[in-house]
Design a protein around this motif. Structure first.
Motif, PDB file in Angstrom:
ATOM      1  N   ASP A  89       3.982 -33.989 -58.106  1.00 13.41           N
ATOM      2  CA  ASP A  89       3.331 -33.858 -56.671  1.00 13.41           C
ATOM      3  C   ASP A  89       1.969 -33.141 -57.151  1.00 13.41           C
ATOM      4  OD1 ASP A  89       2.394 -32.837 -54.454  1.00 13.41           O
ATOM      5  OD2 ASP A  89       4.120 -31.413 -54.074  1.00 13.41           O
ATOM      6  N   PHE A  90       1.041 -34.060 -57.421  1.00 17.88           N
ATOM      7  CA  PHE A  90      -0.226 -33.425 -58.108  1.00 17.88           C
ATOM      8  C   PHE A  90      -0.893 -32.444 -57.050  1.00 17.88           C
ATOM      9  CE2 PHE A  90      -3.297 -35.256 -61.388  1.00 17.88           C
ATOM     10  CZ  PHE A  90      -4.030 -34.097 -61.345  1.00 17.88           C
ATOM     11  N   ILE A  91      -1.243 -32.821 -55.915  1.00 14.60           N
ATOM     12  CA  ILE A  91      -1.783 -32.131 -54.807  1.00 14.60           C
ATOM     13  C   ILE A  91      -0.950 -30.764 -54.606  1.00 14.60           C
ATOM     14  CG2 ILE A  91      -2.986 -32.032 -52.462  1.00 14.60           C
ATOM     15  CD1 ILE A  91      -4.401 -33.780 -54.838  1.00 14.60           C
ATOM     16  N   GLY A  92       0.106 -30.955 -54.427  1.00 15.43           N
ATOM     17  CA  GLY A  92       1.243 -29.995 -54.354  1.00 15.43           C
ATOM     18  C   GLY A  92       0.873 -28.691 -55.337  1.00 15.43           C
ATOM     19  N   ALA A  93       0.799 -29.343 -56.488  1.00 13.15           N
ATOM     20  CA  ALA A  93       0.737 -28.290 -57.786  1.00 13.15           C
ATOM     21  C   ALA A  93      -0.689 -27.315 -57.783  1.00 13.15           C
ATOM     22  CB  ALA A  93       0.761 -29.170 -59.119  1.00 13.15           C
ATOM     23  N   LEU A  94      -1.590 -28.147 -57.181  1.00 12.04           N
ATOM     24  CA  LEU A  94      -3.046 -27.523 -57.125  1.00 12.04           C
ATOM     25  C   LEU A  94      -3.024 -26.734 -55.925  1.00 12.04           C
ATOM     26  CD1 LEU A  94      -5.456 -30.426 -57.690  1.00 12.04           C
ATOM     27  CD2 LEU A  94      -4.835 -28.502 -59.282  1.00 12.04           C
ATOM     28  N   LYS A  95      -2.470 -27.217 -54.912  1.00 11.86           N
ATOM     29  CA  LYS A  95      -2.495 -26.240 -53.627  1.00 11.86           C
ATOM     30  C   LYS A  95      -1.787 -24.804 -53.803  1.00 11.86           C
ATOM     31  CE  LYS A  95      -4.439 -28.782 -50.149  1.00 11.86           C
ATOM     32  NZ  LYS A  95      -5.470 -28.342 -49.267  1.00 11.86           N
ATOM     33  N   LYS A  96      -0.875 -24.949 -54.792  1.00 12.15           N
ATOM     34  CA  LYS A  96      -0.079 -23.419 -55.012  1.00 12.15           C
ATOM     35  C   LYS A  96      -1.127 -22.326 -55.319  1.00 12.15           C
ATOM     36  CE  LYS A  96       4.627 -24.971 -56.268  1.00 12.15           C
ATOM     37  NZ  LYS A  96       4.950 -25.543 -57.610  1.00 12.15           N
ATOM     38  N   TYR A  97      -2.101 -22.768 -56.121  1.00  5.50           N
ATOM     39  CA  TYR A  97      -3.081 -21.943 -56.526  1.00  5.50           C
ATOM     40  C   TYR A  97      -4.637 -21.902 -55.990  1.00  5.50           C
ATOM     41  CZ  TYR A  97       0.421 -21.600 -60.114  1.00  5.50           C
ATOM     42  OH  TYR A  97       1.591 -21.346 -60.838  1.00  5.50           O
ATOM     43  N   PHE A  98      -5.083 -22.982 -55.224  1.00  6.18           N
ATOM     44  CA  PHE A  98      -6.191 -23.258 -54.621  1.00  6.18           C
ATOM     45  C   PHE A  98      -5.971 -23.787 -53.121  1.00  6.18           C
ATOM     46  CE2 PHE A  98      -6.375 -24.164 -59.291  1.00  6.18           C
ATOM     47  CZ  PHE A  98      -7.357 -23.252 -59.576  1.00  6.18           C
ATOM     48  N   ASP A  99      -6.186 -22.736 -52.149  1.00  7.49           N
ATOM     49  CA  ASP A  99      -6.148 -23.022 -50.798  1.00  7.49           C
ATOM     50  C   ASP A  99      -7.503 -23.332 -50.373  1.00  7.49           C
ATOM     51  OD1 ASP A  99      -5.067 -23.304 -48.527  1.00  7.49           O
ATOM     52  OD2 ASP A  99      -5.274 -20.857 -47.965  1.00  7.49           O
ATOM     53  N   ILE A 100      -7.771 -24.570 -50.922  1.00  9.42           N
ATOM     54  CA  ILE A 100      -9.104 -25.104 -50.300  1.00  9.42           C
ATOM     55  C   ILE A 100      -8.972 -27.001 -50.258  1.00  9.42           C
ATOM     56  CG2 ILE A 100     -10.566 -23.440 -51.725  1.00  9.42           C
ATOM     57  CD1 ILE A 100     -10.611 -25.334 -54.137  1.00  9.42           C
ATOM     58  N   PRO A 101      -9.753 -27.395 -49.631  1.00  8.68           N
ATOM     59  CA  PRO A 101      -9.843 -28.748 -49.471  1.00  8.68           C
ATOM     60  C   PRO A 101      -9.718 -29.729 -50.661  1.00  8.68           C
ATOM     61  CG  PRO A 101     -11.667 -28.004 -47.805  1.00  8.68           C
ATOM     62  CD  PRO A 101     -11.036 -26.817 -48.852  1.00  8.68           C
ATOM     63  N   ILE A 102      -8.810 -30.541 -50.714  1.00  9.19           N
ATOM     64  CA  ILE A 102      -8.559 -31.486 -51.860  1.00  9.19           C
ATOM     65  C   ILE A 102      -8.778 -32.965 -51.764  1.00  9.19           C
ATOM     66  CG2 ILE A 102      -7.258 -31.821 -54.171  1.00  9.19           C
ATOM     67  CD1 ILE A 102      -6.009 -29.009 -53.923  1.00  9.19           C
ATOM     68  N   ALA A 103      -9.747 -33.391 -52.336  1.00  6.90           N
ATOM     69  CA  ALA A 103      -9.709 -34.798 -52.210  1.00  6.90           C
ATOM     70  C   ALA A 103      -8.665 -35.761 -53.340  1.00  6.90           C
ATOM     71  CB  ALA A 103     -10.977 -35.328 -52.338  1.00  6.90           C
ATOM     72  N   TRP A 104      -8.358 -36.569 -52.744  1.00  7.65           N
ATOM     73  CA  TRP A 104      -7.416 -37.184 -53.861  1.00  7.65           C
ATOM     74  C   TRP A 104      -7.612 -38.850 -53.737  1.00  7.65           C
ATOM     75  CZ3 TRP A 104      -3.886 -36.835 -57.395  1.00  7.65           C
ATOM     76  CH2 TRP A 104      -2.715 -37.956 -57.498  1.00  7.65           C
ATOM     77  N   THR A 105      -7.914 -39.412 -54.944  1.00  4.94           N
ATOM     78  CA  THR A 105      -8.036 -40.885 -54.993  1.00  4.94           C
ATOM     79  C   THR A 105      -7.424 -41.401 -56.503  1.00  4.94           C
ATOM     80  OG1 THR A 105      -9.447 -42.619 -54.262  1.00  4.94           O
ATOM     81  CG2 THR A 105     -10.533 -41.018 -55.461  1.00  4.94           C
ATOM     82  N   THR A 106      -7.786 -42.562 -56.774  1.00  2.19           N
ATOM     83  CA  THR A 106      -7.567 -43.257 -58.282  1.00  2.19           C
ATOM     84  C   THR A 106      -8.823 -42.839 -59.204  1.00  2.19           C
ATOM     85  OG1 THR A 106      -8.344 -45.294 -57.532  1.00  2.19           O
ATOM     86  CG2 THR A 106      -6.282 -45.108 -57.013  1.00  2.19           C
ATOM     87  N   ASP A 107      -8.460 -42.794 -60.302  1.00  2.00           N
ATOM     88  CA  ASP A 107      -9.604 -42.471 -61.408  1.00  2.00           C
ATOM     89  C   ASP A 107     -10.620 -43.492 -61.062  1.00  2.00           C
ATOM     90  OD1 ASP A 107      -7.871 -44.627 -62.072  1.00  2.00           O
ATOM     91  OD2 ASP A 107      -7.374 -43.830 -63.920  1.00  2.00           O
ATOM     92  N   VAL A 108     -10.475 -44.791 -60.805  1.00  2.00           N
ATOM     93  CA  VAL A 108     -11.377 -45.832 -60.748  1.00  2.00           C
ATOM     94  C   VAL A 108     -12.172 -45.792 -59.635  1.00  2.00           C
ATOM     95  CG1 VAL A 108      -9.599 -47.698 -60.167  1.00  2.00           C
ATOM     96  CG2 VAL A 108     -11.796 -48.274 -61.239  1.00  2.00           C
ATOM     97  N   ASN A 109     -11.456 -45.280 -58.349  1.00  2.00           N
ATOM     98  CA  ASN A 109     -12.321 -45.094 -57.081  1.00  2.00           C
ATOM     99  C   ASN A 109     -13.337 -44.053 -57.460  1.00  2.00           C
ATOM    100  OD1 ASN A 109     -11.163 -47.193 -55.433  1.00  2.00           O
ATOM    101  ND2 ASN A 109      -9.701 -45.779 -54.532  1.00  2.00           N
ATOM    102  N   ALA A 110     -12.786 -42.907 -57.992  1.00  2.00           N
ATOM    103  CA  ALA A 110     -13.615 -41.993 -58.162  1.00  2.00           C
ATOM    104  C   ALA A 110     -14.882 -42.303 -58.853  1.00  2.00           C
ATOM    105  CB  ALA A 110     -12.923 -40.597 -58.819  1.00  2.00           C
ATOM    106  N   ALA A 111     -14.844 -43.060 -60.054  1.00  2.00           N
ATOM    107  CA  ALA A 111     -15.862 -43.411 -60.803  1.00  2.00           C
ATOM    108  C   ALA A 111     -16.771 -44.574 -59.789  1.00  2.00           C
ATOM    109  CB  ALA A 111     -15.285 -44.134 -62.080  1.00  2.00           C
ATOM    110  N   ALA A 112     -16.144 -45.368 -59.023  1.00  2.00           N
ATOM    111  CA  ALA A 112     -16.819 -46.077 -58.033  1.00  2.00           C
ATOM    112  C   ALA A 112     -17.489 -45.246 -56.997  1.00  2.00           C
ATOM    113  CB  ALA A 112     -15.737 -46.965 -57.260  1.00  2.00           C
ATOM    114  N   TYR A 113     -16.887 -44.053 -56.656  1.00  2.00           N
ATOM    115  CA  TYR A 113     -17.967 -43.162 -55.837  1.00  2.00           C
ATOM    116  C   TYR A 113     -18.973 -42.701 -56.440  1.00  2.00           C
ATOM    117  CZ  TYR A 113     -18.307 -40.574 -51.483  1.00  2.00           C
ATOM    118  OH  TYR A 113     -18.606 -39.987 -50.215  1.00  2.00           O
TER     119      TYR A 113
END
Ligand SMILES: Nc1ncnc2c1ncn2[C@@H]1O[C@H](COP(=O)(O)OP(=O)(O)O)[C@@H](O)[C@H]1O
Ligand SMILES: Nc1ncnc2c1ncn2[C@@H]1O[C@H](COP(=O)(O)OP(=O)(O)O)[C@@H](O)[C@H]1O
Ligand SMILES: [Zn+2]
Ligand SMILES: [Zn+2]
Lengths: 289, 289
Positions: A89-113
């Protein structure tokens, strides 16, 4: 008071690249950690970001991942062969420490973006980005939206026709002779008995490589007709490859559709290795609004 | 005062189907004209629609067509092999008589849109529609938008691997053994020496057909992962084909991605032959707003 920063996580199969940047997508700091276990790697990631005052984080992760906001496992890495990360649970693990908006996509989608907002596709309405490295992956964007449906694309495993002189049987553990099985870095190495970086520019391996990648570009052209097709990843660092791919593509297309000028249509990433980080920052910026 | 109607034009290579309908997409009248020359055919079309009080028209045309709103030849049929129609200003010809909003897309996009708003993809976020008939064409929709870029898709000409027992060389005038060259109706007829409608259900031609169409479904799954894949056109009227396609697709995929249930993922059009007309009406309705 200092401006809040954007966070970027490129979660790759061998390393995590974390960085922070400003709203104009300037990278102000960047580090890299080996991908070991979630417990170890995520601790480093979280400790790194705790140093900064962040307003949002963009994550581009190796996959497959669950991208459906209304799914119980949204934000998870799902059925990866890297077993320690399966169902993490990647986003869950982050949300425990960072209560801010988190965008989530694939590595290659991120590079495309990244390339879409600030690189080879800047100012265009659509693009497709392929990475040709240890594996082959692809991402597509139209009018700022990722192309997706029941899941994200997995373009690397499309069907290709064998080059008539190629005797290599392919090494995809799933499909054997799919695109990735014939044309990713490890396939080049296995076929030639030498890593791609060590092969001479006139080795027949590059003619085969161009033939396979051109098929991917051709099929993608027919299905998506993006405004630009961006080819990145380690293998594309061979400068003789791009013109060969354009040549093979033109032979396959037979003028059936009128593409943009090939020199502008089939290109390498303008942002180079920064595409992923800049893409994650841009996704963070978008989700912060 | 009677409610204004929506107009629909399915411009096919052999016939034009024109119709009118209401805002709830009920077809209230429909006629068909042979596709001869623009002068002849368009006169029939215009005379037909002059009978009605229209508020908008949706056109789904054979192609290739120019779909770029900011292009000088927007609304034209471009480089079609049907020479009388080459560079024909379709929308211009309509606009002379009907000063109302006109929507413009490919014939297969229109059918895809019909299925999206009122057929097999109703309520889903995305779909791909293939027609397998005299030719093979495909259209894709995500969140109500057509997938497109420098032009519209031309999915029918994708690369396929030859079935190991198939000795037919293919009949695409451009690519010879592309999907259309191996699997459209005329290819089936040429391979077997008999029209598809006349072949027995257990003829080996259907195993080959399923193998080729499954490749299209497979590649499209990897590139677009739509919520549903709809297969229409005359050839799909063979009821033994759909289960064979699902079977071949499953063999190719090797569980690499987790698709929706195949019985719900690979389906035929719910609207049957009405998909195009209803799609054009829905596009007219959308452009009228
Ligand atoms: N300059 C190069 N020329 C040819 N092949 C290369 C080159 N650099 C890296 N590769 C190949 O690309 C693969 C690594 O891909 P890369 O994109 O660098 O990383 P990854 O995909 O693991 O993120 C290896 O198989 C390697 O042999
Ligand atoms: N029931 C059927 N079974 C198999 N093939 C069919 C059937 N009906 C039509 N076809 C084939 O499909 C092609 C015509 O496609 P169709 O979708 O009916 O029209 P078009 O593509 O011209 O709009 C022909 O090649 C015909 O042989
Ligand atoms: Zn594969
Ligand atoms: Zn073709």
């Amino acid at each position: 008071m200092a401006e809040k920063l954007l966070g970027s996580i490129e979660a790759g199969g061998t390393k995590f690249v974390c960085g922070v940047g400003t709203d104009d997508l300037t990278i102000v700091n960047r580090v890299s950690f080996p991908t070991t276990t979630p417990a170890e790697t995520m601790k480093l990631v979280i400790d790194y970001f705790k140093q900064f005052d962040l307003k949002a984080i963009g994550v581009g992760s190796f996959g497959p991942i669950d991208i459906h906001q209304d799914s119980a496992t949204y934000g998870f890495i799902t059925t990866t062969p890297k077993l320690a990360w399966e169902n993490f649970d990647f986003i869950g693990a982050l949300k425990k420490y960072f209560d801010i908006p988190i965008a989530w996509t694939t590595d290659v989608n991120a590079a495309a973006y990244g390339e879409y907002v600030a690189g080879s596709a800047q100012g265009l309405a659509s693009c497709v980005y392929y990475t040709i490295g240890t594996g082959i992956g692809g991402g597509a964007i139209q009018e700022g939206q990722f192309i997706e449906g029941f899941s994200h694309p997995e373009m690397g495993h499309m069907i290709v026709k064998k080059h008539p002189k190629d005797t290599f049987v392919g090494n995809c553990p799933f499909h054997q002779d799919c695109l990735e099985g014939m044309a990713a870095g490890p396939a080049i190495e296995k076929r030639a008995g030498q890593k791609g970086q060590e092969l001479p520019a006139d080795h027949v391996a590059w003619a085969m490589e161009a033939y396979y990648i051109a098929q991917a570009v051709y099929n993608t052209t027919l299905l998506l007709s993006p405004d630009v097709m961006i080819l990145g990843g380690g293998v594309m660092q061979q400068p003789q490859l791009l013109p060969k791919i354009r040549f093979e593509f033109e032979k396959m297309l037979k003028n059936y559709v009128k593409t943009p000028l090939l020199e502008e249509y089939i290109v390498t990433p303008k942002l180079g290795n920064d595409a992923g980080t800049i893409g994650c920052l841009a996704l963070a910026r978008k989700t912060a609004i």
